[in-house]
Write a protein that holds these residues in place. Structure first.
Motif, PDB file in Angstrom:
ATOM      1  N   PRO A 120       0.971  -1.023  -0.262  1.00  0.00           N
ATOM      2  CA  PRO A 120      -0.542  -0.289   0.391  1.00  0.00           C
ATOM      3  C   PRO A 120       0.840   1.517   0.189  1.00  0.00           C
ATOM      4  O   PRO A 120       1.990   1.046   0.408  1.00  0.00           O
ATOM      5  CB  PRO A 120      -0.737  -0.014   1.346  1.00  0.00           C
ATOM      6  N   PRO A 121       0.486   2.335  -0.416  1.00  0.00           N
ATOM      7  CA  PRO A 121       1.499   4.239  -0.310  1.00  0.00           C
ATOM      8  C   PRO A 121       1.090   3.769   1.167  1.00  0.00           C
ATOM      9  O   PRO A 121       0.797   3.773   2.135  1.00  0.00           O
ATOM     10  CB  PRO A 121       0.083   4.961  -1.250  1.00  0.00           C
ATOM     11  N   GLN A 122       2.662   4.912   0.942  1.00  0.00           N
ATOM     12  CA  GLN A 122       3.618   4.821   2.558  1.00  0.00           C
ATOM     13  C   GLN A 122       2.332   6.232   2.880  1.00  0.00           C
ATOM     14  O   GLN A 122       1.545   6.626   2.123  1.00  0.00           O
ATOM     15  CB  GLN A 122       4.835   5.636   2.265  1.00  0.00           C
ATOM     16  N   PRO A 123       1.880   6.315   3.623  1.00  0.00           N
ATOM     17  CA  PRO A 123       1.175   7.579   4.834  1.00  0.00           C
ATOM     18  C   PRO A 123       1.714   8.769   4.549  1.00  0.00           C
ATOM     19  O   PRO A 123       2.773   9.030   4.050  1.00  0.00           O
ATOM     20  CB  PRO A 123       1.049   7.737   6.197  1.00  0.00           C
ATOM     21  N   THR A 124       0.588   9.931   4.056  1.00  0.00           N
ATOM     22  CA  THR A 124       1.024  11.179   3.967  1.00  0.00           C
ATOM     23  C   THR A 124       1.896  11.863   5.192  1.00  0.00           C
ATOM     24  O   THR A 124       1.939  11.403   6.075  1.00  0.00           O
ATOM     25  CB  THR A 124       0.596  12.067   4.376  1.00  0.00           C
ATOM     26  N   ARG A 125       3.009  12.515   4.889  1.00  0.00           N
ATOM     27  CA  ARG A 125       4.236  12.689   6.142  1.00  0.00           C
ATOM     28  C   ARG A 125       4.041  15.020   5.808  1.00  0.00           C
ATOM     29  O   ARG A 125       4.465  14.862   4.886  1.00  0.00           O
ATOM     30  CB  ARG A 125       5.570  12.297   5.494  1.00  0.00           C
ATOM     31  N   THR A 126       2.875  14.331   6.655  1.00  0.00           N
ATOM     32  CA  THR A 126       3.280  15.845   7.010  1.00  0.00           C
ATOM     33  C   THR A 126       4.203  16.983   7.509  1.00  0.00           C
ATOM     34  O   THR A 126       5.254  17.031   7.997  1.00  0.00           O
ATOM     35  CB  THR A 126       1.587  16.611   7.795  1.00  0.00           C
ATOM     36  N   VAL A 127       4.237  19.050   7.375  1.00  0.00           N
ATOM     37  CA  VAL A 127       5.297  19.626   8.137  1.00  0.00           C
ATOM     38  C   VAL A 127       5.002  19.352   9.647  1.00  0.00           C
ATOM     39  O   VAL A 127       3.684  19.759   9.749  1.00  0.00           O
ATOM     40  CB  VAL A 127       5.105  20.834   6.856  1.00  0.00           C
ATOM     41  N   VAL A 128       5.378  19.271  10.115  1.00  0.00           N
ATOM     42  CA  VAL A 128       5.390  18.935  11.010  1.00  0.00           C
ATOM     43  C   VAL A 128       6.174  20.109  12.239  1.00  0.00           C
ATOM     44  O   VAL A 128       7.726  20.732  11.942  1.00  0.00           O
ATOM     45  CB  VAL A 128       5.507  17.907  12.197  1.00  0.00           C
ATOM     46  N   THR A 129       6.419  20.705  13.626  1.00  0.00           N
ATOM     47  CA  THR A 129       6.989  22.092  14.456  1.00  0.00           C
ATOM     48  C   THR A 129       8.386  21.401  14.554  1.00  0.00           C
ATOM     49  O   THR A 129       8.647  20.264  14.690  1.00  0.00           O
ATOM     50  CB  THR A 129       5.960  21.643  15.904  1.00  0.00           C
ATOM     51  N   THR A 130       8.977  22.209  14.331  1.00  0.00           N
ATOM     52  CA  THR A 130      10.471  21.790  15.169  1.00  0.00           C
ATOM     53  C   THR A 130      11.065  21.181  15.823  1.00  0.00           C
ATOM     54  O   THR A 130      11.577  20.146  15.478  1.00  0.00           O
ATOM     55  CB  THR A 130      11.404  22.933  14.881  1.00  0.00           C
ATOM     56  N   ARG A 131      10.395  21.101  16.987  1.00  0.00           N
ATOM     57  CA  ARG A 131      10.715  20.465  17.917  1.00  0.00           C
ATOM     58  C   ARG A 131      10.534  19.107  17.997  1.00  0.00           C
ATOM     59  O   ARG A 131      11.412  18.324  18.523  1.00  0.00           O
ATOM     60  CB  ARG A 131       9.681  20.583  19.111  1.00  0.00           C
ATOM     61  N   ILE A 132       9.669  18.574  16.756  1.00  0.00           N
ATOM     62  CA  ILE A 132       8.957  17.176  16.670  1.00  0.00           C
ATOM     63  C   ILE A 132       9.736  16.419  15.683  1.00  0.00           C
ATOM     64  O   ILE A 132       9.852  15.615  15.382  1.00  0.00           O
ATOM     65  CB  ILE A 132       8.044  16.917  16.773  1.00  0.00           C
ATOM     66  N   ARG A 133      10.544  17.754  15.146  1.00  0.00           N
ATOM     67  CA  ARG A 133      10.661  17.337  13.249  1.00  0.00           C
ATOM     68  C   ARG A 133      11.693  16.036  13.331  1.00  0.00           C
ATOM     69  O   ARG A 133      11.646  14.837  12.428  1.00  0.00           O
ATOM     70  CB  ARG A 133      11.692  18.505  12.595  1.00  0.00           C
ATOM     71  N   PRO A 134      12.752  16.070  14.269  1.00  0.00           N
ATOM     72  CA  PRO A 134      14.138  14.828  14.086  1.00  0.00           C
ATOM     73  C   PRO A 134      13.365  13.309  14.310  1.00  0.00           C
ATOM     74  O   PRO A 134      13.871  12.307  14.148  1.00  0.00           O
ATOM     75  CB  PRO A 134      15.196  15.351  14.988  1.00  0.00           C
ATOM     76  N   GLN A 135      12.040  13.450  15.621  1.00  0.00           N
ATOM     77  CA  GLN A 135      11.469  12.343  15.928  1.00  0.00           C
ATOM     78  C   GLN A 135      10.729  11.491  14.506  1.00  0.00           C
ATOM     79  O   GLN A 135      10.840  10.892  14.121  1.00  0.00           O
ATOM     80  CB  GLN A 135      10.978  12.211  16.819  1.00  0.00           C
ATOM     81  N   LEU A 136      10.287  12.585  13.913  1.00  0.00           N
ATOM     82  CA  LEU A 136       9.731  12.654  12.981  1.00  0.00           C
ATOM     83  C   LEU A 136      10.281  12.213  11.982  1.00  0.00           C
ATOM     84  O   LEU A 136       9.756  10.822  10.180  1.00  0.00           O
ATOM     85  CB  LEU A 136       8.386  13.477  12.249  1.00  0.00           C
ATOM     86  N   ALA A 137      11.489  12.434  11.198  1.00  0.00           N
ATOM     87  CA  ALA A 137      12.430  12.356  10.440  1.00  0.00           C
ATOM     88  C   ALA A 137      12.776  10.560  10.068  1.00  0.00           C
ATOM     89  O   ALA A 137      13.522   9.591   9.552  1.00  0.00           O
ATOM     90  CB  ALA A 137      13.910  12.776  10.255  1.00  0.00           C
ATOM     91  N   GLU A 138      12.756   9.777  11.696  1.00  0.00           N
ATOM     92  CA  GLU A 138      13.705   8.865  12.338  1.00  0.00           C
ATOM     93  C   GLU A 138      12.121   8.103  11.883  1.00  0.00           C
ATOM     94  O   GLU A 138      12.901   6.655  11.293  1.00  0.00           O
ATOM     95  CB  GLU A 138      13.774   8.808  13.823  1.00  0.00           C
ATOM     96  N   LEU A 139      10.938   8.390  12.073  1.00  0.00           N
ATOM     97  CA  LEU A 139      10.265   7.455  12.074  1.00  0.00           C
ATOM     98  C   LEU A 139      10.083   7.262  10.433  1.00  0.00           C
ATOM     99  O   LEU A 139       9.789   6.082  10.009  1.00  0.00           O
ATOM    100  CB  LEU A 139       8.937   8.453  11.880  1.00  0.00           C
ATOM    101  N   SER A 140       9.755   8.083   9.559  1.00  0.00           N
ATOM    102  CA  SER A 140      10.273   7.857   8.183  1.00  0.00           C
ATOM    103  C   SER A 140      11.265   6.474   7.713  1.00  0.00           C
ATOM    104  O   SER A 140      11.011   5.936   7.194  1.00  0.00           O
ATOM    105  CB  SER A 140      10.487   8.635   7.483  1.00  0.00           C
ATOM    106  N   ARG A 141      12.854   6.795   8.184  1.00  0.00           N
ATOM    107  CA  ARG A 141      13.523   6.056   7.912  1.00  0.00           C
ATOM    108  C   ARG A 141      13.101   4.471   8.649  1.00  0.00           C
ATOM    109  O   ARG A 141      13.174   3.584   7.790  1.00  0.00           O
ATOM    110  CB  ARG A 141      14.909   6.714   9.019  1.00  0.00           C
ATOM    111  N   TYR A 142      12.497   4.525   9.865  1.00  0.00           N
ATOM    112  CA  TYR A 142      12.004   3.157  10.350  1.00  0.00           C
ATOM    113  C   TYR A 142      10.995   3.040   9.097  1.00  0.00           C
ATOM    114  O   TYR A 142      10.961   1.764   8.786  1.00  0.00           O
ATOM    115  CB  TYR A 142      11.455   3.335  11.666  1.00  0.00           C
TER     116      TYR A 142
END
Length: 266
Positions: A120-142
């Motif tokens: 299935p297509p990957q979930p949409t990756r919306t733009v988030v606040t700088t505070r949580i951006r590193p964690q979301l980048a890690e989630l994308s790699r996972y």
């Protein structure tokens, strides 16, 4: 002196605001490009294109078929030479349209099969606040790594069982990823609201934002543990000579991991 300090603080705030806008615009553009290049999304676009071709060829067949019907009814079986030529033209157009429609239908069937073979297509990756951006980048790699692992279960990739297991793993992981990204979006909205909120409301908003940030961080770590467990099962299955029973045991473990990921999404 005080005015200089105030002007310096305002300049830093403006610069930080511009930097945040640039980062958000860059992230949004990158996300649009990523979605467009997603193999599942691209395959779905090709299916829609094939469906349009089938419809166009079908419409092209209806027109000469209708014209032939009208001509037969109006001529009452008697054809002049001009009508014979017109009939031959209609028949030729009808044959071309039918052949085109048959080929388009076969192409549509093949493209639908290709879509079923993809995850299935990957979930949409919306733009988030700088505070949580590193964690979301890690989630994308996972998430990217998990999609590669899900196709390496040791089962025959062309089998229905392998596709069902892959889709089960990815669907469960995508549910968890969507839930984490939704919390990150809530955190982003809270931080934006805190900027314009009354002073007495800001402490409560900050507490709620801290709680959401902790939930997202913990969720990403748990998602990472899930990916690690999947990789361990996949590696164990592919580095050892396993029989059918051991492969089935590995598949059962992956299914249980998918159940655990659904609980994370809940």
């Amino acid at each position: 002196m005080r005015k200089a300090v105030v002007r310096g603080a305002m300049a830093k705030a403006v610069t930080a605001g511009r930097s945040e806008v640039v980062q958000q615009a860059t992230s949004a553009a990158g996300e649009m490009l990523r979605v467009r290049r997603d193999p599942s999304v691209a395959a779905a676009r090709r299916v829609r294109s094939a469906q349009r071709r089938v419809s166009l060829w079908g419409a092209g067949a209806v027109v000469p078929a209708g014209a032939l019907g009208v001509q037969f009814m109006s001529s009452a079986g008697a054809f002049a030479s001009q009508e014979v030529l017109r009939t031959m033209l209609y028949v030729a157009i009808l044959l071309v349209a039918v052949v085109g429609m048959v080929r388009a239908a076969a192409d549509l069937r093949d493209r639908k099969k290709a879509v079923r073979a993809l995850p299935p297509p990957q979930p949409t990756r919306t733009v988030v606040t700088t505070r949580i951006r590193p964690q979301l980048a890690e989630l994308s790699r996972y998430s990217d790594g998990l999609r590669k692992l899900a196709g390496l279960t040791g089962l025959d990739p062309s089998s229905e069982l392998a596709r069902e297991l892959r889709d089960d793993i990815i669907t469960a992981a995508d549910s968890a990823e969507k839930a984490l990204r939704a919390r990150a979006a809530e955190l982003t909205d809270l931080e934006h609201a805190a900027v314009t909120a009354p002073a007495d409301a800001r402490p409560g908003l900050r507490v709620l934002a801290d709680q959401l940030a902790s939930e997202v961080t913990a969720g990403v770590a748990e998602y990472g543990n899930y990916v690690t467990a999947v990789s361990e099962i996949v590696v164990a299955g592919r580095t050892m000579r396993v029989d059918g029973n051991e492969l089935a045991d590995g598949a059962d473990k992956l299914r249980w991991l998918a159940v655990g990921m659904r609980e994370l999404a809940g």
